[in-house]
Each structure stands twice: as C-alpha cells, then as structure tokens.
Write a protein that holds these residues in place. Structure first.
Motif, PDB file in Angstrom:
ATOM      1  N   VAL A  21       9.887   4.391  -1.226  1.00  0.00           N
ATOM      2  CA  VAL A  21       9.619   5.495  -0.303  1.00  0.00           C
ATOM      3  C   VAL A  21       8.400   5.250   0.583  1.00  0.00           C
ATOM      4  O   VAL A  21       8.233   5.926   1.599  1.00  0.00           O
ATOM      5  CB  VAL A  21       9.436   6.837  -1.059  1.00  0.00           C
ATOM      6  N   ARG A  22       7.547   4.284   0.205  1.00  0.00           N
ATOM      7  CA  ARG A  22       6.358   3.947   0.997  1.00  0.00           C
ATOM      8  C   ARG A  22       6.032   2.491   0.798  1.00  0.00           C
ATOM      9  O   ARG A  22       6.368   1.903  -0.228  1.00  0.00           O
ATOM     10  CB  ARG A  22       5.148   4.748   0.505  1.00  0.00           C
ATOM     11  N   GLN A  23       5.354   1.920   1.783  1.00  0.00           N
ATOM     12  CA  GLN A  23       4.884   0.544   1.645  1.00  0.00           C
ATOM     13  C   GLN A  23       3.596   0.367   2.421  1.00  0.00           C
ATOM     14  O   GLN A  23       3.335   1.085   3.393  1.00  0.00           O
ATOM     15  CB  GLN A  23       5.941  -0.447   2.137  1.00  0.00           C
ATOM     16  N   TYR A  24       2.787  -0.591   1.957  1.00  0.00           N
ATOM     17  CA  TYR A  24       1.570  -0.964   2.680  1.00  0.00           C
ATOM     18  C   TYR A  24       1.331  -2.445   2.458  1.00  0.00           C
ATOM     19  O   TYR A  24       1.379  -2.905   1.327  1.00  0.00           O
ATOM     20  CB  TYR A  24       0.342  -0.189   2.178  1.00  0.00           C
ATOM     21  N   PRO A  25       1.095  -3.195   3.488  1.00  0.00           N
ATOM     22  CA  PRO A  25       1.007  -2.852   4.904  1.00  0.00           C
ATOM     23  C   PRO A  25       2.376  -2.491   5.471  1.00  0.00           C
ATOM     24  O   PRO A  25       3.403  -2.836   4.900  1.00  0.00           O
ATOM     25  CB  PRO A  25       0.461  -4.121   5.548  1.00  0.00           C
ATOM     26  N   PRO A  26       2.367  -1.778   6.601  1.00  0.00           N
ATOM     27  CA  PRO A  26       3.636  -1.336   7.183  1.00  0.00           C
ATOM     28  C   PRO A  26       4.480  -2.506   7.689  1.00  0.00           C
ATOM     29  O   PRO A  26       3.976  -3.610   7.920  1.00  0.00           O
ATOM     30  CB  PRO A  26       3.206  -0.432   8.342  1.00  0.00           C
ATOM     31  N   ALA A  27       5.757  -2.224   7.851  1.00  0.00           N
ATOM     32  CA  ALA A  27       6.693  -3.235   8.351  1.00  0.00           C
ATOM     33  C   ALA A  27       6.251  -3.738   9.716  1.00  0.00           C
ATOM     34  O   ALA A  27       5.769  -2.977  10.550  1.00  0.00           O
ATOM     35  CB  ALA A  27       8.092  -2.632   8.445  1.00  0.00           C
ATOM     36  N   GLY A  28       6.400  -5.037   9.934  1.00  0.00           N
ATOM     37  CA  GLY A  28       6.038  -5.651  11.210  1.00  0.00           C
ATOM     38  C   GLY A  28       4.622  -6.192  11.257  1.00  0.00           C
ATOM     39  O   GLY A  28       4.268  -6.917  12.181  1.00  0.00           O
ATOM     40  N   SER A  29       3.788  -5.848  10.289  1.00  0.00           N
ATOM     41  CA  SER A  29       2.418  -6.365  10.255  1.00  0.00           C
ATOM     42  C   SER A  29       2.452  -7.858   9.926  1.00  0.00           C
ATOM     43  O   SER A  29       3.306  -8.317   9.186  1.00  0.00           O
ATOM     44  CB  SER A  29       1.598  -5.659   9.180  1.00  0.00           C
ATOM     45  N   GLU A  30       1.513  -8.588  10.496  1.00  0.00           N
ATOM     46  CA  GLU A  30       1.406 -10.012  10.171  1.00  0.00           C
ATOM     47  C   GLU A  30       0.390 -10.182   9.050  1.00  0.00           C
ATOM     48  O   GLU A  30      -0.714  -9.660   9.114  1.00  0.00           O
ATOM     49  CB  GLU A  30       0.979 -10.814  11.395  1.00  0.00           C
ATOM     50  N   VAL A  31       0.821 -10.884   8.006  1.00  0.00           N
ATOM     51  CA  VAL A  31      -0.029 -11.134   6.848  1.00  0.00           C
ATOM     52  C   VAL A  31       0.083 -12.605   6.477  1.00  0.00           C
ATOM     53  O   VAL A  31       1.051 -13.273   6.845  1.00  0.00           O
ATOM     54  CB  VAL A  31       0.375 -10.254   5.641  1.00  0.00           C
ATOM     55  N   PRO A  32      -0.875 -13.146   5.745  1.00  0.00           N
ATOM     56  CA  PRO A  32      -0.762 -14.535   5.295  1.00  0.00           C
ATOM     57  C   PRO A  32       0.417 -14.687   4.321  1.00  0.00           C
ATOM     58  O   PRO A  32       0.722 -13.770   3.561  1.00  0.00           O
ATOM     59  CB  PRO A  32      -2.081 -14.801   4.576  1.00  0.00           C
ATOM     60  N   ARG A  33       1.041 -15.841   4.364  1.00  0.00           N
ATOM     61  CA  ARG A  33       2.144 -16.112   3.432  1.00  0.00           C
ATOM     62  C   ARG A  33       1.620 -15.940   2.005  1.00  0.00           C
ATOM     63  O   ARG A  33       0.531 -16.366   1.670  1.00  0.00           O
ATOM     64  CB  ARG A  33       2.657 -17.533   3.635  1.00  0.00           C
ATOM     65  N   GLY A  34       2.395 -15.258   1.176  1.00  0.00           N
ATOM     66  CA  GLY A  34       2.007 -15.016  -0.206  1.00  0.00           C
ATOM     67  C   GLY A  34       1.180 -13.761  -0.405  1.00  0.00           C
ATOM     68  O   GLY A  34       0.767 -13.475  -1.528  1.00  0.00           O
ATOM     69  N   ALA A  35       0.930 -12.996   0.671  1.00  0.00           N
ATOM     70  CA  ALA A  35       0.157 -11.752   0.554  1.00  0.00           C
ATOM     71  C   ALA A  35       0.947 -10.730  -0.260  1.00  0.00           C
ATOM     72  O   ALA A  35       2.176 -10.786  -0.353  1.00  0.00           O
ATOM     73  CB  ALA A  35      -0.158 -11.187   1.933  1.00  0.00           C
ATOM     74  N   VAL A  36       0.244  -9.783  -0.833  1.00  0.00           N
ATOM     75  CA  VAL A  36       0.879  -8.752  -1.649  1.00  0.00           C
ATOM     76  C   VAL A  36       1.167  -7.525  -0.793  1.00  0.00           C
ATOM     77  O   VAL A  36       0.287  -7.016  -0.102  1.00  0.00           O
ATOM     78  CB  VAL A  36      -0.015  -8.364  -2.843  1.00  0.00           C
TER      79      VAL A  36
END
Length: 113
Positions: free
Chosen positions: A51-66
């Motif tokens: 029902v929720r997620q963080y970081p939001p969809a479309g955000s760029e994060v390092p590979r392997g980020a949680v």
C-alpha cells in the motif's frame, strides 16, 4: 529470472498495488532490495498487497539500495476507519435548501436602496 543491467543507478519500480510475491520479483529484476518493517515474516508473505513504498516509484537509487514497502496503512491514511455514519440522530429538520430561500415576493430592504 531477468538479470538487471550493470549500471550504477536504477529506477525504483512501482510496487504499490502488487502482491508481496510480485513485489519481490519486480524488485529483484530491477536490482533493488525490499524491506517491510510491518512484516517480520516478509519472505513468507505472498498475497498481501503493497500500500506504500519509499522511495517513490521512478526515483533513481544506487543498484542494491533498499526500498521499504508497507502492507498496512498507517494511522490517518485511510483503511476504512470511518465507520457507519447513518442513521444520524437526531434527524435533521425537513426543508433542506428551500428552508433557506426567501419566498419569491419577499425582497430584503437592503436590495431596494
């Protein structure tokens, strides 16, 4: 299993609305890890929906980020806690909007000046 490209940054997939098993597969395919603070048995969870997620969809994060996902709505976020609202007691007086309108021939004195 799809092997993700070797890039330093990946885009977070949209996980909201997916079942737990599908969210895990999608995250793995995109190169991110999942954590669920409201589910200690997250690895065994199958049919609950995100029902929720963080970081939001479309955000760029390092590979392997949680990416943190939740399966229950927090306090004040919805979830049907409004309860039953009808019948209201005491009943409202009859008349509705017509009760607020002046009769057709009755013009207030302020408008005549």
């Amino acid at each position: 299993m799809r092997i993700p490209r070797k890039t330093p940054e990946v885009r977070v997939p949209r996980l909201v609305g997916l079942m737990a098993v599908d969210a895990r597969e999608t995250a793995e395919a995109r190169g991110v890890l999942l954590a669920a603070p409201d589910r200690p048995d997250f690895d065994l969870t199958v049919v609950d929906y995100v029902v929720r997620q963080y970081p939001p969809a479309g955000s760029e994060v390092p590979r392997g980020a949680v990416v943190t996902v939740w399966f229950d709505l927090g306090e004040g976020e919805g979830g049907g806690g409004a309860g039953v609202r009808e019948p209201r007691l005491p009943q409202p007086p009859p008349g509705g909007l017509q009760r607020e309108l002046a009769p057709p021939g009755d013009i207030p004195c302020m408008l005549l000046r």
